[in-house]
Design a protein around this motif. Structure first.
Motif, PDB file in Angstrom:
ATOM      1  N   PHE A  74      33.344  45.847  47.975  1.00 31.55           N
ATOM      2  CA  PHE A  74      34.236  45.866  46.822  1.00 31.55           C
ATOM      3  C   PHE A  74      34.557  44.416  46.488  1.00 31.55           C
ATOM      4  O   PHE A  74      34.954  43.652  47.380  1.00 31.55           O
ATOM      5  N   CYS A  75      34.407  44.030  45.211  1.00 32.69           N
ATOM      6  CA  CYS A  75      34.792  42.685  44.802  1.00 32.69           C
ATOM      7  C   CYS A  75      36.010  42.783  43.892  1.00 32.69           C
ATOM      8  O   CYS A  75      35.968  43.452  42.859  1.00 32.69           O
ATOM      9  N   HIS A  76      37.085  42.096  44.312  1.00 34.70           N
ATOM     10  CA  HIS A  76      38.354  42.141  43.573  1.00 34.70           C
ATOM     11  C   HIS A  76      38.535  40.921  42.670  1.00 34.70           C
ATOM     12  O   HIS A  76      39.655  40.680  42.226  1.00 34.70           O
ATOM     13  N   CYS A  77      37.486  40.155  42.409  1.00 37.04           N
ATOM     14  CA  CYS A  77      37.666  38.928  41.616  1.00 37.04           C
ATOM     15  C   CYS A  77      38.026  39.285  40.170  1.00 37.04           C
ATOM     16  O   CYS A  77      37.726  40.383  39.684  1.00 37.04           O
ATOM     17  N   THR A  78      38.659  38.346  39.475  1.00 35.80           N
ATOM     18  CA  THR A  78      39.164  38.642  38.131  1.00 35.80           C
ATOM     19  C   THR A  78      38.017  38.795  37.117  1.00 35.80           C
ATOM     20  O   THR A  78      38.163  39.510  36.131  1.00 35.80           O
ATOM     21  N   THR A  79      36.876  38.155  37.372  1.00 36.52           N
ATOM     22  CA  THR A  79      35.719  38.341  36.484  1.00 36.52           C
ATOM     23  C   THR A  79      35.231  39.788  36.565  1.00 36.52           C
ATOM     24  O   THR A  79      34.968  40.424  35.540  1.00 36.52           O
ATOM     25  N   CYS A  80      35.127  40.315  37.779  1.00 40.67           N
ATOM     26  CA  CYS A  80      34.718  41.721  37.938  1.00 40.67           C
ATOM     27  C   CYS A  80      35.740  42.653  37.297  1.00 40.67           C
ATOM     28  O   CYS A  80      35.379  43.625  36.639  1.00 40.67           O
ATOM     29  N   GLN A  81      37.026  42.339  37.492  1.00 41.37           N
ATOM     30  CA  GLN A  81      38.072  43.188  36.898  1.00 41.37           C
ATOM     31  C   GLN A  81      37.885  43.267  35.383  1.00 41.37           C
ATOM     32  O   GLN A  81      37.933  44.338  34.780  1.00 41.37           O
TER      33      GLN A  81
END
Ligand SMILES: [Zn+2]
Ligand SMILES: [Zn+2]
Length: 221
Positions: A74-81
């Motif tokens: 799971f990637c929680h970075c803001t770009t992914c968001q």
């Protein structure tokens, strides 16, 4: 004019999914459309289908030949968001040869986030050109696909895609206290935080201390 050596290739390209392309269908810059991960594995005895997947509208269909991803996170970075319109991204890593898009490069759209271009430029995001379902991130060597498109036949099949860790957990929208390793940046090269396994956190803390010590010694001459 570009050279005409790619004429046969041209006849099968460019009807769809070429948003933002230069409108040129000729030349070597289109060769990627016929290489993995867009190469069609029709009648390939070495390609054993283990999963079927499709986007929401069904125009994009693909098969996977590998039972378990090389890794899943799971990637929680803001770009992914932002790009997923979701609190985090679920990505499973595969080799480019593990995937077979039934229609090859057709019906797909691309987006490269640093230049903000729709031209196919690695690493880039790949989505359905019609319903815009995110399909995968294509890196230079691997693909990170979004497993929610897979039509699993059993809970055991889905379990093969269980995550190994969380990335950019300090940017999270939601807490996920699952006891899995939680990196505050890229996995393997940042700090482990929150409810990561204690022994891994201790090990990582020592590694960071050593790295800092080495840096100090290197600079201190
Ligand atoms: Zn679609
Ligand atoms: Zn991310």
């Amino acid at each position: 004019m570009a050279s005409s050596t790619q004429k046969q290739v041209n006849n099968t390209t460019g009807e769809n999914g070429d948003n933002g392309d230069h409108g040129e269908l000729e030349g070597d810059h289109n060769q990627w459309k016929f290489r993995a991960p867009y190469k069609v594995h029709d009648n390939d005895p070495n390609f054993k289908t283990r999963y079927h997947a499709s986007c929401h509208c069904g125009k994009v269909q693909y098969q996977l030949s590998r039972e378990k991803p090389l890794d899943s996170k799971f990637c929680h970075c803001t770009t992914c968001q932002k790009l997923h319109g979701a609190p985090f991204q679920w990505a499973a890593i595969f080799h480019k040869d593990d995937i077979n898009f039934t229609h090859g490069h057709h019906d797909l759209g691309w987006y490269e986030s640093s230049e903000k271009t729709c031209v196919h430029k690695l690493p880039c995001k790949v989505s359905c050109a019609y319903c815009r379902t995110p399909i995968m991130d294509e890196g230079r060597n691997m693909i990170l696909l979004f497993p929610t498109l897979i039509n699993w036949k059993s809970p055991e099949e889905r379990k093969n895609f269980d995550i190994s860790c969380h990335m950019f957990y300090n940017r999270r929208i939601v807490d996920i206290p699952d006891g899995k390793p939680k990196w505050d940046g890229i996995n393997g090269s940042s700090r482990l935080i929150e409810d990561s396994p204690p022994e891994l956190m201790k090990k990582r803390k020592r590694e960071i201390e050593e790295e800092e010590e080495n840096k100090k010694n290197g600079d201190g001459s």
